[in-house]
Write an enzyme that holds these catalytic residues in place. Structure first.
Site, PDB file in Angstrom:
ATOM      1  CG  ASN A  93     141.192 -69.373 -27.654  1.00  0.00           C
ATOM      2  OD1 ASN A  93     141.824 -68.346 -27.430  1.00  0.00           O
ATOM      3  ND2 ASN A  93     141.654 -70.340 -28.430  1.00  0.00           N
ATOM      4  CD1 TRP A  94     136.961 -64.191 -26.038  1.00  0.00           C
ATOM      5  CD2 TRP A  94     137.810 -62.416 -24.978  1.00  0.00           C
ATOM      6  NE1 TRP A  94     136.027 -63.768 -25.121  1.00  0.00           N
ATOM      7  CE2 TRP A  94     136.523 -62.683 -24.455  1.00  0.00           C
ATOM      8  CE3 TRP A  94     138.535 -61.343 -24.452  1.00  0.00           C
ATOM      9  CZ2 TRP A  94     135.948 -61.902 -23.446  1.00  0.00           C
ATOM     10  CZ3 TRP A  94     137.959 -60.565 -23.430  1.00  0.00           C
ATOM     11  CH2 TRP A  94     136.678 -60.851 -22.945  1.00  0.00           C
ATOM     12  CE  LYS A  95     140.708 -69.558 -31.812  1.00  0.00           C
ATOM     13  NZ  LYS A  95     140.523 -70.388 -32.979  1.00  0.00           N
TER      14      LYS A  95
ATOM     15  CG  HIS B 129     144.612 -73.515 -29.894  1.00  0.00           C
ATOM     16  ND1 HIS B 129     144.649 -73.271 -31.247  1.00  0.00           N
ATOM     17  CD2 HIS B 129     143.306 -73.479 -29.534  1.00  0.00           C
ATOM     18  CE1 HIS B 129     143.396 -73.100 -31.678  1.00  0.00           C
ATOM     19  NE2 HIS B 129     142.571 -73.211 -30.653  1.00  0.00           N
TER      20      HIS B 129
ATOM     21  CD  GLU C 170     140.309 -76.629 -29.790  1.00  0.00           C
ATOM     22  OE1 GLU C 170     139.290 -75.986 -29.539  1.00  0.00           O
ATOM     23  OE2 GLU C 170     141.364 -76.099 -30.157  1.00  0.00           O
TER      24      GLU C 170
ATOM     25  CB  SER D 210     132.421 -74.653 -35.586  1.00  0.00           C
ATOM     26  OG  SER D 210     133.439 -74.243 -36.470  1.00  0.00           O
TER      27      SER D 210
ATOM     28  N   GLY E 133     135.724 -70.419 -29.668  1.00  0.00           N
ATOM     29  CA  GLY E 133     136.521 -69.345 -30.260  1.00  0.00           C
ATOM     30  C   GLY E 133     135.608 -68.237 -30.773  1.00  0.00           C
ATOM     31  N   GLY E 134     135.321 -68.269 -32.073  1.00  0.00           N
ATOM     32  CA  GLY E 134     134.553 -67.203 -32.734  1.00  0.00           C
ATOM     33  C   GLY E 134     133.289 -66.788 -31.987  1.00  0.00           C
TER      34      GLY E 134
HETATM   35  P1  PGA Z   1     136.173 -71.785 -33.036  1.00  0.00           P
HETATM   36  O1  PGA Z   1     137.582 -71.924 -32.321  1.00  0.00           O
HETATM   37  O2  PGA Z   1     135.111 -71.920 -31.986  1.00  0.00           O
HETATM   38  O3  PGA Z   1     136.188 -70.419 -33.673  1.00  0.00           O
HETATM   39  O4  PGA Z   1     136.065 -72.872 -34.054  1.00  0.00           O
HETATM   40  C1  PGA Z   1     137.796 -72.899 -31.347  1.00  0.00           C
HETATM   41  C2  PGA Z   1     139.258 -72.913 -30.936  1.00  0.00           C
HETATM   42  O5  PGA Z   1     140.131 -72.725 -31.790  1.00  0.00           O
HETATM   43  O6  PGA Z   1     139.576 -73.090 -29.754  1.00  0.00           O
END
Ligand code: PGA
Length: 266
Positions: free
Chosen positions: A9-11, A95, A175, A225, A246-247
């Protein structure tokens, strides 16, 4: 164990050139891995990324990060399932960032889930745990009664009207909000055991509604994370079929390492 599903998920990150460079690197690295990979870029990059992936590989898919539920109309700024259906195979819905920053209600998310199914897009339905206490963070055992109730409520409301034929076309991502976007210092990921316990409870809940046969193929994911160091802890749990990243998905090498670890081929 079924093939792990690894979702990036590149947001609201990446330039077009970052997106294409990363897609090329990931495409070259994952084709022989035993994982299914979904890249969810910002909307404008879906078209060029689709072109780049025209000839596969078969285990690399595209997903959208959100969508509106109606097919067309006066909805300035929104993107419909019809617009997405030839570009993406998956769509992230519900989300926690949509729920909190854009006030998305359970009913709206339910409409979106139905619209995705009607348009052959596979929903990755996120259900979030909001309790933000140190206690939850450290619990390695069963999730507390309150957080279970919250998460179950979202699941129930978001899946209203979803038939037993359609439930297997959905992936559910648990999540915990307290575990999303943490830094190495805050070490915020849930433990594998904690995530596995919650996903197993969610699956039990689905089983009681739909029966075990119908939900056999529902993929249960954890997000929060995840990185190349802790992926083994999650993928090692029987109840966890994949992760939402995400990150750590914003660096091609790190994301490829996650896929390799999940595939057991590092
Ligand atoms: P994160 O994000 O891996 O940066 O914690 C996960 C998400 O929000 O889907």
């Amino acid at each position: 164990m079924r093939k792990p599903l690894i979702v990036a998920n590149w947001k609201m990150n990446t330039t077009l050139s970052d997106a294409l460079v990363m897609t090329t690197a990931i495409k070259n690295a994952v084709h022989n891995l035993e994982v299914d990979v979904v890249l969810c870029p910002p909307f404008p990059w879906l078209v060029p990324m689709r072109e780049l992936l025209e000839h596969g590989p078969d285990n690399l898919y595209l997903g959208a990060q959100n969508m509106w539920f109606a097919e067309k109309g006066a909805m300035t700024g929104e993107v419909s399932p019809i617009m997405l259906k030839n570009l993406a195979d998956f769509v992230i819905l519900g989300h926690s960032e949509r729920r909190s920053h854009f006030n998305e209600s359970d009913d709206l998310i339910n409409d979106k889930v139905q619209a995705a199914l009607n348009n052959h897009l596979k929903p990755i339905l996120c259900v979030s745990e909001y309790k933000k206490s140190e206690e939850i963070k450290r619990t390695r055992g069963r999730p507390s009664k309150d957080s279970r109730a919250d998460v179950f409520e979202q699941l129930k409301n978001n899946l209203k009207g979803v038939s037993s034929q359609d439930i297997s076309k959905i992936a559910i991502a648990f999540e915990p909000v307290w575990a999303i976007s943490t830094t190495p210092d805050t070490k915020g990921a849930a433990s594998g055991v904690y995530a596995g316990n919650m996903l197993s409870l969610l699956k039990e809940e689905l089983k009681s509604k739909y029966g075990s046969e119908d939900i056999e193929d529902v993929q249960m994911l954890y997000g929060g994370s995840v990185d190349s160091k802790n992926i083994g802890e999650f993928i090692g749990q029987n109840e966890i079929d994949g992760v939402l990243v995400g990150g750590a998905s914003l660096k091609a090498n790190e994301f490829i390492k996650i896929c390799q670890e999940a595939s057991g081929r590092n």
